[in-house]
Design a protein around this motif. Structure first.
Motif, PDB file in Angstrom:
ATOM      1  N   VAL A   4       1.166   0.926 -10.508  1.00 34.33           N
ATOM      2  CA  VAL A   4       0.609  -0.415 -10.000  1.00 34.33           C
ATOM      3  C   VAL A   4       0.047  -0.155  -8.340  1.00 34.33           C
ATOM      4  O   VAL A   4      -0.875  -0.588  -8.074  1.00 34.33           O
ATOM      5  CB  VAL A   4       1.607  -1.512  -9.834  1.00 34.33           C
ATOM      6  N   GLY A   8       9.001  -4.965  -9.935  1.00 31.95           N
ATOM      7  CA  GLY A   8       8.568  -6.340  -9.675  1.00 31.95           C
ATOM      8  C   GLY A   8       9.494  -7.508  -9.742  1.00 31.95           C
ATOM      9  O   GLY A   8      10.755  -7.145  -9.483  1.00 31.95           O
ATOM     10  N   ASP A  20       4.152   3.415 -13.905  1.00 29.51           N
ATOM     11  CA  ASP A  20       3.928   2.245 -13.410  1.00 29.51           C
ATOM     12  C   ASP A  20       3.191   2.777 -12.169  1.00 29.51           C
ATOM     13  O   ASP A  20       3.616   3.417 -10.988  1.00 29.51           O
ATOM     14  CB  ASP A  20       5.314   1.612 -12.732  1.00 29.51           C
ATOM     15  N   SER A  59      -0.840  -9.542 -12.589  1.00 30.75           N
ATOM     16  CA  SER A  59      -0.082  -8.943 -11.480  1.00 30.75           C
ATOM     17  C   SER A  59       0.370  -7.687 -12.105  1.00 30.75           C
ATOM     18  O   SER A  59       0.529  -7.286 -13.218  1.00 30.75           O
ATOM     19  CB  SER A  59       1.002  -9.937 -10.940  1.00 30.75           C
TER      20      SER A  59
HETATM   21  C1  LIG Z   1       3.933  -4.118  -5.955  1.00 28.61           C
HETATM   22  C2  LIG Z   1       4.362  -3.310  -7.129  1.00 28.61           C
HETATM   23  C3  LIG Z   1       4.882  -4.142  -8.528  1.00 28.61           C
HETATM   24  C4  LIG Z   1       4.721  -5.525  -8.547  1.00 28.61           C
HETATM   25  O1  LIG Z   1       3.518  -6.066  -8.545  1.00 28.61           O
HETATM   26  P1  LIG Z   1       3.178  -7.728  -8.291  1.00 28.61           P
HETATM   27  O2  LIG Z   1       1.618  -7.987  -8.421  1.00 28.61           O
HETATM   28  O3  LIG Z   1       3.492  -8.098  -6.923  1.00 28.61           O
HETATM   29  O4  LIG Z   1       3.955  -8.525  -9.230  1.00 28.61           O
HETATM   30  C5  LIG Z   1       5.329  -3.469  -9.343  1.00 28.61           C
HETATM   31  N1  LIG Z   1       5.381  -1.997  -9.569  1.00 28.61           N
HETATM   32  C6  LIG Z   1       4.966  -1.384  -8.308  1.00 28.61           C
HETATM   33  C7  LIG Z   1       5.106   0.142  -8.474  1.00 28.61           C
HETATM   34  C8  LIG Z   1       4.351  -2.084  -7.327  1.00 28.61           C
HETATM   35  O5  LIG Z   1       4.177  -1.395  -6.041  1.00 28.61           O
END
Ligand SMILES: *Cc1c(COP(=O)(O)O)cnc(C)c1O
Length: 405
Positions: free
Chosen positions: A227, A140, A225, A105
Motif C-alpha cells: 500500500v 489499517g 502489503d 483504500s
Molecule cells: C496507509 C497504509 C494502510 C492503510 O491505508 P488506508 O488507505 O489509510 O486505509 C495499510 N497498509 C499500509 C502499509 C499503509 O501504509
C-alpha cells in the motif's frame, strides 16, 4: 434562534478529533509545491502520505480526470467495466500476477486480502485459519486490519481484537520456521515489504526469498502489503521486485490514483479464484473516475520514466541527507529505498513536523522517532537538495536541545 457561536480554541468544532492537526490549511498545489490559504509555500516531502505520485495539478492527469468526470463518475459494480479491466490488465502485466479486485483504500485492500486468506483456509478444510503478521506492522484502522497491526496504541480501546493472527519479528527466518513447525492452521504470511508507519523498516531480500520458499512448501499465501511502498516508490513498480519474487496477494492503494482514492488487491494464480460471486463486494470500488485515475497514473509514470526518477532522485536525496547529517550524534540511521526514506533519531521528534512546516517543508514523523520522507515521484534533484537544505539544519538544532527530563 440559534445561540451565537461560542468562541473556542477549536478551529474545526464540527470535525471529529481523530487528528492533532497543524493549523495551516492548504489551498492549492503545483508539482512538488503546495500553498496554504495565507499564501505560504511548502515543498512537499510528504506527498499526502505517499499518495500524490504525480505531485499536484499534473498537466497530463488533470485534463484526463476532467474529461472522465464529464463523461462518467460512477455506475456500480452491476455492469461490465472496461476501465477496471484496463487497469487490472496493466497491474497484472507489471506484477506478473493474474486478477485484481478494486476498492477504495489501503485498509479495504488489506481487509479483502485477509478474507481471501481465511477462505483459502476454509476451502482447504482449515476451520480456524491463522495468518502470520509482524512486529511493527501497520495494515489499517478497521477492526481486522488494526488487529493485524502491531502498535498497541492502534489497538487501545478497540478490543476484543480479531483472532487468528500469529506475530513474528521481521527478518527472522528461525522465528517463522518455528511457527511453520508448530502451527498447522497457518494459511498465509502478511507483511509490508518496507514497513511505513512502523518506521521505514525493510524486509531483506534474503528474508523475502526465504518466506516465498516457506509459503510454497506449506501451501501458504504470501500476501505483501504494498500500500505504501508499491507503485514505483522504491524505483521498481513493487518493492518486492527487488527480491525477484512474486507474491500470491498484493494489496495496493495510496499512490495508485495520485490522490483519487483507489485500492486494489492483486492476486496470483493460487489466490485468484478464492473469492466467488457473493463473497465480497463494494459500492464505490472500481468506479470509472477511480479507474481512470489509476490508468493515467501508471501511464504517465511510464511515459515520464518516474521509476528511474524515484531511484535516481531518491539516491540523491539520501546522499544529501547523509552529507547534511554526517557526524551528528543522535542520528541513529538513514534508511529506505528510492523515495521512501526514514531518518531515525535517538529520541521522540514529533515536534519536527510543525517546525519543518514553519520552515516550508512538509514531512511526517512516524514510530515516534523516525522522520519520514515520501515525496511525489516527480521530485527533481534540485528539489531533493532543497529538502535536505531545509531539513538537516532543523534536525541539527533539534538534537542540540537538552532532552526533556
Ligand atoms: C496507509 C497504509 C494502510 C492503510 O491505508 P488506508 O488507505 O489509510 O486505509 C495499510 N497498509 C499500509 C502499509 C499503509 O501504509
Amino acid at each position: 434562534m440559534n445561540a451565537p457561536d461560542i468562541v473556542t480554541a477549536d478551529p474545526e468544532p464540527h470535525v471529529l478529533h481523530t487528528y492533532a492537526r497543524l493549523p495551516m490549511a492548504m489551498s492549492h498545489g503545483q508539482g512538488c509545491w503546495v500553498w496554504d490559504t495565507e499564501g505560504k509555500k511548502y515543498l512537499d516531502g510528504l506527498g499526502g502520505i505517499a499518495v500524490n505520485t504525480l505531485g499536484h495539478a499534473h498537466p497530463k492527469l488533470v485534463p484526463a480526470l476532467q474529461e472522465q468526470i464529464g463523461r462518467l463518475i460512477h455506475t456500480s459494480n452491476y455492469y461490465a467495466s472496461p476501465l477496471q479491466e484496463n487497469l487490472a490488465a496493466t497491474l497484472c502485466t507489471l506484477s506478473g500476477m493474474s486478477r485484481v479486485f478494486f476498492c477504495n483504500s489501503g485498509l479495504e485492500a488489506n481487509e479483502a486480502a485477509l478474507k481471501i486468506a481465511r477462505k483459502y483456509g476454509h476451502d482447504k478444510g482449515i476451520a480456524r485459519p491463522e495468518v502470520i503478521v509482524y512486529e511493527k506492522a501497520f495494515h489499517g484502522r478497521s477492526i481486522a486490519t488494526l488487529s493485524a497491526t502491531a502498535n498497541p496504541k492502534v489497538h487501545a480501546g478497540f478490543g476484543p481484537l480479531v483472532e487468528g493472527f500469529v506475530r513474528v519479528p521481521l527478518n527472522d527466518v528461525a522465528a517463522i520456521t518455528e511457527v511453520a513447525n508448530t502451527r498447522p492452521n497457518v494459511v498465509a504470511v502478511f507483511l509490508e515489504v518496507i514497513q511505513g508507519e512502523g518506521g521505514v523498516n525493510a524486509a531483506t531480500v534474503d528474508y523475502l526469498q526465504a518466506i516465498r520458499r516457506l509459503c510454497d512448501e506449506h501451501d501458504w499465501l504470501l500476501m505483501l502489503d504494498e500500500v505504501q511502498c508499491g507503485i514505483g516508490r522504491t524505483g521498481k513498480w513493487f518493492a518486492h521486485q527487488w527480491a525477484g519474487i512474486v507474491p500470491d496477494v498484493m494489496p495496493l492503494a495510496k499512490g495508485l490514483g495520485s490522490g483519487v482514492p483507489v485500492g486494489a488487491v492483486v492476486c496470483g494464480p493460487r489466490a485468484a479464484s478464492v473469492l466467488q460471486p457473493g463473497n465480497h463486494g463494494t459500492t464505490f470500488g472500481g468506479n470509472p473516475l477511480a479507474m481512470r485515475a489509476g490508468i493515467e497514473t501508471l501511464r504517465i509514470m511510464q511515459e515520464d520514466h518516474l521509476l528511474e526518477n524515484a531511484a535516481v532522485v531518491g539516491a540523491a536525496l539520501r546522499a544529501a541527507l547523509e552529507r547534511g547529517l554526517a557526524g551528528l550524534a543522535g542520528v541513529v540511521e538513514i534508511r529506505g529505498q528510492g523515495l521512501m526514506l526514514g531518518i531515525e533519531l535517538d529520541r521522540p521528534c514529533s515536534e519536527l513536523l510543525g517546525r519543518a512546516a514553519a520552515a516550508g517543508l512538509l514531512l511526517s514523523v512516524t514510530a515516534d522517532r523516525v522522520v519520514r520522507l515520501v515525496p511525489p515521484l516527480i521530485l527533481s534533484a534540485t528539489e531533493a537538495r532543497q529538502i535536505a537544505a531545509i531539513l538537516c539544519p532543523l534536525i541539527q538544532a533539534f538534537l542540540q536541545e537538552p532532552l526533556p527530563s
